[in-house]
Structures are given as structure tokens and as C-alpha cells.
Design a protein around this motif. Structure first.
Motif, PDB file in Angstrom:
ATOM      1  N   LYS A  54      -2.048  -1.729  -0.380  1.00 24.99           N
ATOM      2  CA  LYS A  54      -2.696  -2.520  -1.438  1.00 24.99           C
ATOM      3  C   LYS A  54      -3.284  -3.743  -0.763  1.00 24.99           C
ATOM      4  O   LYS A  54      -2.548  -4.638  -0.334  1.00 24.99           O
ATOM      5  N   ASN A  55      -4.601  -3.745  -0.619  1.00 27.91           N
ATOM      6  CA  ASN A  55      -5.297  -4.815   0.090  1.00 27.91           C
ATOM      7  C   ASN A  55      -4.725  -4.939   1.500  1.00 27.91           C
ATOM      8  O   ASN A  55      -4.754  -3.981   2.251  1.00 27.91           O
ATOM      9  N   SER A  56      -4.140  -6.068   1.873  1.00 30.63           N
ATOM     10  CA  SER A  56      -3.612  -6.223   3.232  1.00 30.63           C
ATOM     11  C   SER A  56      -2.112  -5.949   3.323  1.00 30.63           C
ATOM     12  O   SER A  56      -1.536  -6.003   4.402  1.00 30.63           O
ATOM     13  N   ALA A  57      -1.461  -5.645   2.206  1.00 35.87           N
ATOM     14  CA  ALA A  57      -0.026  -5.350   2.193  1.00 35.87           C
ATOM     15  C   ALA A  57       0.199  -3.841   2.191  1.00 35.87           C
ATOM     16  O   ALA A  57      -0.669  -3.074   1.776  1.00 35.87           O
ATOM     17  N   SER A  58       1.369  -3.425   2.663  1.00 35.99           N
ATOM     18  CA  SER A  58       1.682  -2.001   2.631  1.00 35.99           C
ATOM     19  C   SER A  58       3.152  -1.780   2.308  1.00 35.99           C
ATOM     20  O   SER A  58       3.987  -2.666   2.492  1.00 35.99           O
ATOM     21  N   SER A  59       3.445  -0.571   1.857  1.00 40.34           N
ATOM     22  CA  SER A  59       4.817  -0.186   1.544  1.00 40.34           C
ATOM     23  C   SER A  59       5.542   0.190   2.830  1.00 40.34           C
ATOM     24  O   SER A  59       4.941   0.268   3.902  1.00 40.34           O
ATOM     25  N   LEU A  60       6.817   0.480   2.692  1.00 39.72           N
ATOM     26  CA  LEU A  60       7.548   1.106   3.784  1.00 39.72           C
ATOM     27  C   LEU A  60       7.042   2.533   3.921  1.00 39.72           C
ATOM     28  O   LEU A  60       6.474   3.103   2.981  1.00 39.72           O
TER      29      LEU A  60
END
Length: 72
Positions: A54-60
Motif C-alpha cells: 500500500k503506497n510505500s508500506a508493505s505487509s509481512l
């Protein structure tokens, strides 16, 4: 759950084989529900994992799953 999925921007698929580390092989849109990996060697085992972005963040990453291609 549907609300969270609507805000995702992509899924990243990574693959590893043998002692090689995972590397990204595809970045898919958040609305994509399948992926076909072509050009693989016969009778070889590959491991896959996925993360949501999501945009510049990511899940594990997901837990890896191993798949062996059919022998020819």
C-alpha cells in the motif's frame, strides 16, 4: 476485510529455488487474482511467497509454499 483490500495498491510475488534467496518475479495490481509462472525447469522445486503493498508500506510475507514442476 473487503475494506482493507480496497486500499491495497499491489501484490509482490517472490520465488526461490534450491539454495538461492527469494527474489521478486512479479508485481501485480491489487485486483489481480491469479498468476502464471512460465519458463520453469521440469522436475524442479520452487518456493513462492507474497506480500501486499500500500503506497510505500508493505505487509509481512506469507508463509512460503513449495511447488514441484512435473517431469517431462
Amino acid at each position: 476485510m473487503e475494506r482493507r483490500l480496497a486500499t491495497l495498491t499491489a501484490f509482490v510475488i517472490e520465488r526461490a529455488s534450491g539454495a538461492k534467496p527469494f527474489s521478486a518475479i512479479a508485481t501485480l495490481g491489487s485486483n489481480v487474482t491469479s498468476f502464471t509462472n512460465t519458463g520453469l525447469s521440469a522436475g524442479k522445486t520452487y518456493s513462492y511467497r507474497v506480500k501486499a503493498v500500500k503506497n510505500s508500506a508493505s505487509s509481512l510475507y506469507t508463509y512460503p509454499i513449495a511447488v514441484t514442476t512435473p517431469r517431462r
